[in-house]
Design a protein around this motif. Structure first.
Motif, PDB file in Angstrom:
ATOM      1  N   ALA A 143      -3.236  11.063  -7.019  1.00 34.37           N
ATOM      2  CA  ALA A 143      -3.140  10.252  -8.242  1.00 34.37           C
ATOM      3  C   ALA A 143      -2.561   8.878  -7.929  1.00 34.37           C
ATOM      4  N   ALA A 144      -1.515   8.857  -7.122  1.00 31.57           N
ATOM      5  CA  ALA A 144      -0.882   7.578  -6.783  1.00 31.57           C
ATOM      6  C   ALA A 144      -1.854   6.645  -6.084  1.00 31.57           C
ATOM      7  N   ALA A 145      -2.765   7.199  -5.291  1.00 32.83           N
ATOM      8  CA  ALA A 145      -3.716   6.381  -4.534  1.00 32.83           C
ATOM      9  C   ALA A 145      -4.677   5.617  -5.433  1.00 32.83           C
ATOM     10  N   LEU A 146      -4.806   6.041  -6.682  1.00 35.12           N
ATOM     11  CA  LEU A 146      -5.726   5.359  -7.600  1.00 35.12           C
ATOM     12  C   LEU A 146      -5.257   3.935  -7.920  1.00 35.12           C
ATOM     13  N   ALA A 147      -3.968   3.704  -7.861  1.00 35.47           N
ATOM     14  CA  ALA A 147      -3.464   2.343  -8.108  1.00 35.47           C
ATOM     15  C   ALA A 147      -3.984   1.387  -7.039  1.00 35.47           C
ATOM     16  N   LYS A 148      -3.926   1.805  -5.786  1.00 39.43           N
ATOM     17  CA  LYS A 148      -4.443   0.964  -4.700  1.00 39.43           C
ATOM     18  C   LYS A 148      -5.953   0.782  -4.829  1.00 39.43           C
ATOM     19  N   ALA A 149      -6.649   1.840  -5.240  1.00 38.23           N
ATOM     20  CA  ALA A 149      -8.097   1.746  -5.407  1.00 38.23           C
ATOM     21  C   ALA A 149      -8.455   0.691  -6.441  1.00 38.23           C
ATOM     22  N   ALA A 150      -7.671   0.602  -7.506  1.00 40.21           N
ATOM     23  CA  ALA A 150      -7.933  -0.402  -8.543  1.00 40.21           C
ATOM     24  C   ALA A 150      -7.750  -1.810  -7.995  1.00 40.21           C
ATOM     25  N   VAL A 151      -6.665  -2.037  -7.282  1.00 43.22           N
ATOM     26  CA  VAL A 151      -6.385  -3.379  -6.740  1.00 43.22           C
ATOM     27  C   VAL A 151      -7.412  -3.746  -5.670  1.00 43.22           C
ATOM     28  N   ASP A 152      -7.747  -2.779  -4.809  1.00 42.62           N
ATOM     29  CA  ASP A 152      -8.714  -3.052  -3.748  1.00 42.62           C
ATOM     30  C   ASP A 152     -10.097  -3.370  -4.322  1.00 42.62           C
TER      31      ASP A 152
END
Length: 262
Positions: free
Chosen positions: A74-83
């Motif tokens: 779930a936490a990795a989704l934040a990076k996916a959004a920015v990337d």
């Protein structure tokens, strides 16, 4: 015009559990309001169907299949959004749920699993998203809680406890993240999703639930999506740390599981 306050043009949202039901409706609703979205759930085919609906609304969807019972995923989704989109403004912590179980069959492990899935996952994504939101100038988080977190029904010790914890987590996180990030929750009532199919598909049970609901109907996922759009947009700019009850007016459970006295 007042409707301008509901628009989300240029915003980016992450929605967990967005392959169907409330999460899918939230993704499409946010897209219709102008946001691009990162959508995630276990079933990739469901996500692509939602992505097609987002595209029909004129926005972009980034699909991330993942097992969101893992807080790290779930936490990795934040990076996916920015990337993918270069920013992150909105988080909808929708993934969650736990099957009903009699109290004496609710092991500590089952209770801890319910807490992890409903609370720890939301915390992991919220804390991962906060720095990106601050960089973007602020943001909004919506946690999907339940009316079973505030009213009592037999068989819901694990689920109700976890959702009550998520509701109070919302209040605490809102204070910690104010004033630049707003955090609210929705105490959802009986909404017709796949989780309720076994009931909604039975005319007798459905009629009993509708009769026990003051508005005499079950909820639609779009009822919750519309509330999410309000909470994350400028329309809800003066709201934080609140749990909105979107449940048809329930003051008591509208479904009895029939668990007997001990």
């Amino acid at each position: 015009m007042i409707l301008e306050r509901f628009r989300l043009a240029g915003k980016v949202a992450v929605i967990t559990g967005s392959g169907r039901g409330i999460g899918a409706a939230a993704a499409v609703g946010l897209a219709e309001a102008g946001a691009d979205v990162v959508i995630s759930s276990r079933t990739e085919s469901d996500l692509h169907e939602v992505a097609a609906r987002v595209a029909d609304a004129g926005r972009k969807a980034h699909v991330v299949p993942a097992d969101l019972s893992d807080p790290d995923a779930a936490a990795a989704l934040a990076k996916a959004a920015v990337d993918t989109f270069g920013r992150l403004d909105i988080v909808v912590n929708n993934v969650g749920g736990t099957y009903p179980r009699p109290l004496l069959e609710t092991t500590p492990e089952f209770l801890e699993e319910a807490f992890r899935f409903n609370v720890s996952t939301a915390h992991a994504l919220t804390t991962a998203a906060a720095p990106a939101m601050l960089t973007a100038g602020g943001g909004a988080v919506v946690n999907i809680s339940s009316n079973m977190g505030r009213i009592a029904g037999r068989g819901f010790a694990a689920y109700g406890t976890a959702k009550a914890a998520l509701a109070h987590y919302t209040r605490l996180a809102a204070l910690d993240l104010a004033p630049r990030i707003r955090v609210n929750a929705i105490a959802v009532g009986s909404v017709v999703t796949s989780a309720l199919e076994i009931v909604a598909g039975n005319p007798e049970l459905r009629e009993k639930m509708e009769s026990a609901t003051p508005l005499h109907r079950l909820g639609d996922p779009e009822d919750i999506a519309a509330t999410i759009v309000y909470l994350v947009s400028q329309a809800g700019a003066y709201v934080t740390g609140k749990v909105l009850e979107v449940d048809g007016g329930l003051q008591a459970p509208n479904l009895d599981l029939g668990l007997p006295d001990l």
